[in-house]
Design an enzyme around this catalytic site. Structure first.
Site, PDB file in Angstrom:
ATOM      1  CB  THR A 287       8.747  -1.916  11.995  1.00 19.36           C
ATOM      2  OG1 THR A 287       8.961  -1.378  10.682  1.00 19.36           O
ATOM      3  CG2 THR A 287       9.938  -2.756  12.381  1.00 19.36           C
TER       4      THR A 287
ATOM      5  CB  ALA B  93       7.671  -8.791  -7.544  1.00 14.71           C
TER       6      ALA B  93
ATOM      7  CB  SER C  97       3.729  -1.932  -3.098  1.00 14.65           C
ATOM      8  OG  SER C  97       4.168  -2.265  -1.852  1.00 14.65           O
ATOM      9  CB  SER C  98       1.380  -4.573  -8.077  1.00 14.44           C
ATOM     10  OG  SER C  98       1.000  -5.748  -7.418  1.00 14.44           O
TER      11      SER C  98
ATOM     12  CG  ASP D 142       3.300  -1.922   1.173  1.00 13.50           C
ATOM     13  OD1 ASP D 142       4.373  -1.756   1.782  1.00 13.50           O
ATOM     14  OD2 ASP D 142       2.748  -3.027   1.050  1.00 13.50           O
TER      15      ASP D 142
HETATM   16  C1  GLA Z   1       3.490  -5.731   3.404  1.00  5.43           C
HETATM   17  C2  GLA Z   1       2.469  -4.790   4.051  1.00  5.43           C
HETATM   18  C3  GLA Z   1       3.163  -3.626   4.740  1.00  5.43           C
HETATM   19  C4  GLA Z   1       4.280  -4.115   5.669  1.00  5.43           C
HETATM   20  C5  GLA Z   1       5.177  -5.121   4.964  1.00  5.43           C
HETATM   21  C6  GLA Z   1       6.186  -5.727   5.897  1.00  5.43           C
HETATM   22  O1  GLA Z   1       4.133  -5.099   2.354  1.00  5.43           O
HETATM   23  O2  GLA Z   1       1.556  -4.302   3.104  1.00  5.43           O
HETATM   24  O3  GLA Z   1       2.224  -2.836   5.429  1.00  5.43           O
HETATM   25  O4  GLA Z   1       3.738  -4.644   6.842  1.00  5.43           O
HETATM   26  O5  GLA Z   1       4.433  -6.156   4.361  1.00  5.43           O
HETATM   27  O6  GLA Z   1       7.065  -4.775   6.365  1.00  5.43           O
END
Ligand code: GLA
Length: 393
Positions: free
Chosen positions: A35, A125, A128-129, A179
């Site tokens: 989103t 994983a 968000s590394s 992230d």
């Molecule tokens: C990844 C992207 C985010 C987001 C998610 C899905 O983590 O980096 O910006 O779009 O996917 O919600």
């Protein structure tokens, strides 16, 4: 690894002591998936896993990059900062330094630096590394380059935007801001209800009496840069263009489920239509889920998480066998309130709300079913919700 061990590793690598140390977390998103780049809301939490950066100035006018996780090292002249080929890991840091200069021309990089990174976010994983690495770099180098917004909230938002721009320009992933925002603005024991259009947000306490947030790692690596992510971004844009012929909108998130019934007929591309259907539903689910959590209705929150997974599976098509097997096995366990994929998808992790007394059964059942069906051994972590980026020393 302890911070003392990181300091020692820095000394071994560079023959001198680190001058400063920073930390920035990874994240898990509870609901509101795909989103963010559609102008919608998200609901992530920062984790206690993350990326550390130790640094010291050098007199050589070069940026030396080392990592305790990666064998490659890089030495980039300060006068020649640009994207490095072959998906070099230093791009996630180099890009931030470049973007700080471009967004804030008064910020000056006046010396070279010796840098050492360490991360404990499980690799691949989807926790968000890369955002952790971007935000820790943005935090450190805004300080080194003498740029700071006196308002801490605005400063942290800017760190997130620097990280996002780096991801776009140096990694080629046209991601939303979720992230990097979670990494910059996280707060212990809170989730962040972020409007990705206005960047307004509130911290919502995650008080779950007798319930834990459990992250299950499929160990099927997610490949965000595989092109499938950017395809989704484009498909949503197509939907916006077609809908705008009858109802001008900037983002899909502007549509309510009622509006959807009126406009869906004009979307001629069937793929774009499915994608947009997910986004409109997910935006509504996220708003409802946040209200449910505030009221303490965790049961409803869990149901909405499960619906989110189904929509990501059927309409957005970003789950795949491993994530579906993991979520479906979780739904079978008594004491699981909800379970869904988290992050970009295509592998990575699920996030589940599990009653304390069901955690062992959860691990045993999900672990067994998952291993039987995929041949992969999963890992389970009970999430600790932590603070956003900070300077440690
Ligand atoms: C990844 C992207 C985010 C987001 C998610 C899905 O983590 O980096 O910006 O779009 O996917 O919600």
């Amino acid at each position: 690894m302890t911070t003392q061990e990181m300091n020692l590793a820095f000394e071994q690598a560079y023959g001198k002591k680190a001058e400063k140390m920073y930390f920035s977390p990874g994240r898990v998103n509870l609901i509101g998936e795909h989103t963010d780049y559609n102008g919608g809301c998200v609901f992530p939490c920062a984790l206690s896993f993350g990326a550390w950066l130790l640094l010291a100035k050098n007199n050589d006018q070069v940026l030396r990059f080392r990592s305790l996780n990666m064998p490659q090292t890089y030495s980039i002249p300060v006068a020649d900062i640009k994207p490095q080929p072959d998906r070099a890991w230093c791009n996630y840091a180099l890009g931030c330094i470049d973007i700080i200069r471009r967004r804030h021309p008064e910020a000056k990089l006046e010396s070279g630096y010796d840098l050492l990174y360490y991360g404990n976010v499980p690799a691949g994983a989807g926790l968000s590394s890369s955002a952790a690495m971007e935000v820790v770099t943005a935090r450190a180098f805004t300080e080194e380059m003498n740029w700071k917004d006196a308002d801490d909230k605005k400063y942290r938002t800017e760190l997130a935007l620097i990280g996002q721009a780096c991801e776009h320009e140096y990694a080629g992933v046209m991601c939303g801001v979720m992230d990097q925002f979670a990494s910059a603005q996280g707060k212990k024991d809170h989730a962040i209800h972020l409007n990705c259009d206005t960047l307004e947000f509130e911290h919502v306490p995650v008080k779950l009496e007798g319930i834990k947030v459990v992250i299950s790692n499929t160990h099927s690596p997610h490949h965000l840069d595989s092109g499938a992510y950017n395809d989704r971004v484009r498909q949503c844009k197509t939907a916006v263009e077609q809908i705008s012929t009858v109802k001008p909108i900037k983002h899909l998130a502007e549509l309510t489920p009622e509006d959807w019934k009126e406009v869906e007929g004009v979307i001629t591309d069937p793929i774009a239509k499915k994608r947009a259907h997910h986004v409109v539903g997910e935006v509504a689910r996220t708003a409802e889920a946040v209200e449910a959590l505030k009221k303490g209705d965790i049961k409803r929150f869990g149901e909405l998480m499960t619906q989110s997974h189904v929509s990501l599976r059927d309409d957005y098509e970003v789950t795949g066998k491993e994530l579906d097997t993991m979520a479906e096995a979780a739904w079978e366990v008594e004491g699981v309130l909800g379970s869904r994929m988290t992050g970009g998808g295509f592998g990575g992790c699920t996030v589940s709300l599990v009653k304390d007394e069901a955690i062992e059964t959860f691990k045993a059942h999900v672990g067994k079913v998952y291993e039987e069906k995929t041949g992969l051994k999963p890992d389970f972590y009970v999430a600790e919700i932590g603070d956003g980026v900070s300077r440690l020393a």
